[in-house]
Each structure stands twice: as C-alpha cells, then as structure tokens.
Design a protein around this motif. Sequence first.
Motif, PDB file in Angstrom:
ATOM      1  N   SER A  93       0.847  -1.209   0.000  1.00  0.00           N
ATOM      2  CA  SER A  93       0.000   0.000   0.000  1.00  0.00           C
ATOM      3  C   SER A  93       0.873   1.247   0.000  1.00  0.00           C
ATOM      4  O   SER A  93       2.076   1.180   0.271  1.00  0.00           O
ATOM      5  CB  SER A  93      -0.908  -0.007   1.229  1.00  0.00           C
ATOM      6  N   ARG A  94       0.240   2.375  -0.279  1.00  0.00           N
ATOM      7  CA  ARG A  94       0.982   3.633  -0.288  1.00  0.00           C
ATOM      8  C   ARG A  94       1.506   3.976   1.116  1.00  0.00           C
ATOM      9  O   ARG A  94       2.587   4.530   1.268  1.00  0.00           O
ATOM     10  CB  ARG A  94       0.091   4.758  -0.800  1.00  0.00           C
ATOM     11  N   ILE A 163       9.822  13.513   3.819  1.00  0.00           N
ATOM     12  CA  ILE A 163       8.788  12.597   3.306  1.00  0.00           C
ATOM     13  C   ILE A 163       7.522  13.394   2.996  1.00  0.00           C
ATOM     14  O   ILE A 163       6.897  13.207   1.960  1.00  0.00           O
ATOM     15  CB  ILE A 163       8.483  11.483   4.354  1.00  0.00           C
ATOM     16  N   LEU A 164       7.191  14.326   3.907  1.00  0.00           N
ATOM     17  CA  LEU A 164       5.990  15.141   3.697  1.00  0.00           C
ATOM     18  C   LEU A 164       6.133  15.990   2.435  1.00  0.00           C
ATOM     19  O   LEU A 164       5.245  16.013   1.586  1.00  0.00           O
ATOM     20  CB  LEU A 164       5.743  16.037   4.921  1.00  0.00           C
ATOM     21  N   TRP A 165       7.272  16.676   2.303  1.00  0.00           N
ATOM     22  CA  TRP A 165       7.471  17.552   1.138  1.00  0.00           C
ATOM     23  C   TRP A 165       7.488  16.745  -0.165  1.00  0.00           C
ATOM     24  O   TRP A 165       6.976  17.204  -1.173  1.00  0.00           O
ATOM     25  CB  TRP A 165       8.758  18.387   1.263  1.00  0.00           C
ATOM     26  N   ILE A 256       3.352  12.513  13.405  1.00  0.00           N
ATOM     27  CA  ILE A 256       2.388  13.467  12.807  1.00  0.00           C
ATOM     28  C   ILE A 256       2.745  13.706  11.341  1.00  0.00           C
ATOM     29  O   ILE A 256       1.883  13.665  10.457  1.00  0.00           O
ATOM     30  CB  ILE A 256       2.376  14.807  13.597  1.00  0.00           C
ATOM     31  N   MET A 257       4.036  13.944  11.073  1.00  0.00           N
ATOM     32  CA  MET A 257       4.489  14.211   9.704  1.00  0.00           C
ATOM     33  C   MET A 257       4.194  13.011   8.795  1.00  0.00           C
ATOM     34  O   MET A 257       3.745  13.164   7.660  1.00  0.00           O
ATOM     35  CB  MET A 257       6.002  14.490   9.673  1.00  0.00           C
ATOM     36  N   SER A 261       1.793  12.783   5.666  1.00  0.00           N
ATOM     37  CA  SER A 261       2.376  12.352   4.381  1.00  0.00           C
ATOM     38  C   SER A 261       1.540  11.219   3.785  1.00  0.00           C
ATOM     39  O   SER A 261       1.248  11.212   2.584  1.00  0.00           O
ATOM     40  CB  SER A 261       3.806  11.840   4.564  1.00  0.00           C
ATOM     41  N   MET A 262       1.162  10.252   4.635  1.00  0.00           N
ATOM     42  CA  MET A 262       0.382   9.098   4.150  1.00  0.00           C
ATOM     43  C   MET A 262      -0.970   9.560   3.612  1.00  0.00           C
ATOM     44  O   MET A 262      -1.411   9.110   2.572  1.00  0.00           O
ATOM     45  CB  MET A 262       0.195   8.082   5.292  1.00  0.00           C
TER      46      MET A 262
END
Lengths: 271, 287
Positions: A93-94, A163-165, A256-257, A261-262
């Motif tokens: 999964s993603r 990862i978020l960016w 949280i990040m 991101s997910m």
Amino acid sequence: MKSSIIQIALITYKEGLRHRILYGVISAALLLIIASILLSGLFMRDLLKVILDICQSATSVGGLLIPFFLAINLLAGDIENKTIFAILAKPVSRQQYILGKFTGLTLLTGMVMFILTCATLLSIYGATFIYPQAVFSSLSIQSIVFSSVMAFLGVTVLNSTVILWCSVTTSSFLATLLTLSTYMIGQSTENLVRFLNVSGEEAAVSPMVQKIVHGVMYIFPNLSAFDFKQLAAHGLAIPMQEMVFLLFYSISYSVIMLMLSMYLFNKRDLS
Amino acid sequence: MNLKVMLKGFILLVLMTVSCICTNLLFKEHNQRQSENISPLALLPIPVTDVISLEFKGLVSDFLMLDVLTYMGTKLMNRSELSQDECNMVYLALKQIINLDPRSSDPYVIAETTLPWDGGLVKETNEILVEAARMRPHDPRPFFFLWYNYFSFLNDPEKAGYYLQKAAKLPGAPPYYAALASRMDVYSGQLQGAIIFLQEIIKETDDPALKKYLLLRKDSLKKMFLLEQSIAKFEKKFGNKPLKLEELLNTGILVRLPEDPYGGTFFIRENGRVYTTSKLMRVKKTK
C-alpha cells in the motif's frame, strides 16, 4: 504489512548504499575528522573543544546530507523515474511505501552518524598520542555519545518532513528547497522567540509578528533543541530530563508528519 | 605520435608551472590583505551571527578565534603594536566568539593579555571576564584576571582583593592566591603584582610568539621592580629619593643599570616610580 515495510526499508537502505555520494560523504567527513587533530594544534588551550567542534559538526553534516540529497533522490526519484509503479503494483500500500521509505532513511542516517561518531572517538584517541593528558581532563565520552544520539533524533525529524514535502510536490528541486527552509526555520525559531521575549517593548515588534513567530515554533520542528554539541565539547553532562523530552518530541512530531504524508500521498494522482 | 604526446606533456608542464606561480603570488597577495583584517563576521550584530551560525556555533566561534589568533600572531611576528582601532576590532571579534561559545577559555585569555595593555580597554575586558567567570564557575583564572585589572589598571585594591578571594576559594586555584589575597594591602606598588600575573599567564601559554611577547614584558617589569627596590634602599640609607638612576651607581647600591629589553631607557618619574622611555613597546631603531 510489517514485512512489506521492512522490505521497502531494506531496499531503500541498499539503494542508498549503492549511491556513491554516501561513500564520498563518509570519506570526506573522515578526512575532516583527521584534519581536526592537526587544526586544533593552531589553538592555545581549547584543543579538545576544537577537535570535538569539528568532528561533531562533521557528524551533523554527514547526517544532514541524507535528508538533503539522498532522501529526495530516493523518494522524488521513484516518482520521476516511474519506478514507484513497479513497487505499488506488488501487494504494497501507499502507507507501507511511506513507512518503509522513512524506516530505510532512518537506518541510513543512523549508519552514517554511527560511523562518524566512532571516527570522532577515534580522532580523540589519536589526539591523545599528540597532546598532553591535561588537554583531555574535560573529556566526557558519555556526553559525546548522547550528543550524537540527539543529533540523530533531530535528523530523523527532518527526514519525516522530507517525506511530507516529497508527498506534496513532484519536483525534487522544490522538495530540496522546502527541506532547506524547514531546516533553517527549525534552527532559528527558538533564537527568534528568545530575542522577541528579551527585547519586549523596546524592539517595537507588532503583536501579530510575535504571534506568527510563536506559531511557527509549533508548526516547524524545533531542530536547534537537538543541538548539544557545545555541552559535549566542554565535557558537560546533557540533562537527562531534556533528552527524554526530546525523545518524545521527535517521536510525536515524526509520527504526525508521517500520518500527514500518508494522507496526502494517498490522495495524490501519481499518473 | 610521440611528438604529439611530448607536446601535450610540455604544454601540461607549462600550465602547471604557471598555475603554481599564480597560486604562490595570489597567496602572498591574499595573505597580506587577510592578515590586515579580521573576518567581517566579527562586525555583524550578535543576534545575526547567532542565527546564521545555525547548529554550528562552536565551529564558527573556532573559525573566528583562529582568525583573531592569526591576526595577532602576524602583528607579533611583525613586531608591530595594536592600534586603538585594531584593539576595538579584536574586542568585537572576541565578543562574538564569547556569544557563540561562552564556555571557551582562549578568548578571555587573549582579551586579558592584549586589550587592557595595548588598547586601554579595561572596562570592556572586565565585562568579558565577568561573563567568563559566570560561564566557567570552576575556573579561578577569570577572577584572577579581574583582580589584576582592578589592582593594576583601575587602582582599586578593595575590589581587586574581593576578586582574588573569590579565585582563591575555587578548587584548583594555586595556593599562593590565598596568601596574595591576604597580603594585598602590603603592596606599595603594582609591579610585583604585574610580575606574578605575567608568570601565571606565561606558565599556561603554548603559543611561541605570544610567550616571547609576554616574557619580554615580564623581563622589563622585573628590571623596573629591581630599580624600585634599589630606590627604596637609597631612601632608607640617605633619607631622600634619588633624582636620577645614576645616583644608585655612585652610591654602590647598584653595580650597573639594567637595560630595557624594549630598547628604551629607564628613568625616575616625578612621583618617584620607575618607568621607561619605550612605554613598554618595542622602540624602532632609527638609521
């Protein structure tokens, strides 16, 4: 689910090792550490402090190169080169992809910083053959190790923002720019807040600006809090309570990040 | 084919020679310019340096310290004294260094050995030392330096004694600090204090140029102290102070007058104290 995350983490780790940049970074940092012994000879008294300043800075730079170069290369590269489709075509999964990538990057960061911390200790050992024993009177191995662990936690937090960016943008250039901004803000907000608190009415800073700066401190990671290089360089103990707070802070912030991101990566149209 | 290879090799050799010559010339030019100035980083406002140093504050402070040491080392090697402006610049750089890493010891030692002597920046040096004493609570040296500044430069034995007592109470302080603190009122002049102060500094100085500079100063002060002791003997013997140092020779108190290592000549001031025409600065020889 667990095995998929581990597999992606191991693939990321091995892929990172395949990048020659990693070996270049380690060789350059090791050279810098050796040079620190020679450079410290130019100073009068604070020889151990200078060695540790250089070595610990090299350790931090080595760790920071993972989120700045390797992480973006590995994450944005997957999307740009369309290799992500091959991974997601398998029963992965993603969310597992994001968690696996983060774990792999954390492993890489840990490995680089562990090698550089060992090299720091080696350079101190090497310096004992050159300088008199009195130079090492303030040496605290425990503080050096704790300082490296805290620096590692700081880079891990930065990894989570990378990862978020990378989940938000398709451009690796933009992701690098956003990561750099996060790092700069993370290193300076605490100073800015302190400055605003001290200056108070004298500086005539509008209440709006003060509120924004305070808000930024909570939104962006407080990376300067993870910096204990000076305490370790002077052989002073790092407060245990502060380390526990930082451990909880890094875990909560990173989670949280990653959750964010997910969520964003799930919504994203990869085609 | 061989000719082509030889030609390429020759061109490479010529280019390498040109590159080496240029590097050497540029280094000389640059070195001359660099040693005349301390990094502009020292002139930035302290909060700005704080922010731009990111998490590398220790490293930036080391870089600035090395800059100050190179700058002062060049001055000492060229045997030129620091001007007032240069002292002010060194003071600003040291303040930046202390702000970035307030626990390091090199900046306050450098401050003490130069700023009050060459630039008269006693108040500024004391500020640095008070901060050093706060940040290095187990180090007796900042208090010892404060004692000297109040005793010698500010003529305030009461405050000087207060700082010496503080230094004496700290672990690792030499035992004579306590003895010195109790004998503060006995000292009639400041020379003996200055000699003890310099001895302490020289003991901990590894830098050869700085050591030479301090040894020269100590040598001169020791000679002045010898002359002041001889004047005291003269006064005891004849009931009045000599007007000229030569009188010490005529009366047999001294066999010969000591020479000022700075190249000046010792003389008796109106207040009866000994001083030198060199003002403790190397006298340039005129052709």
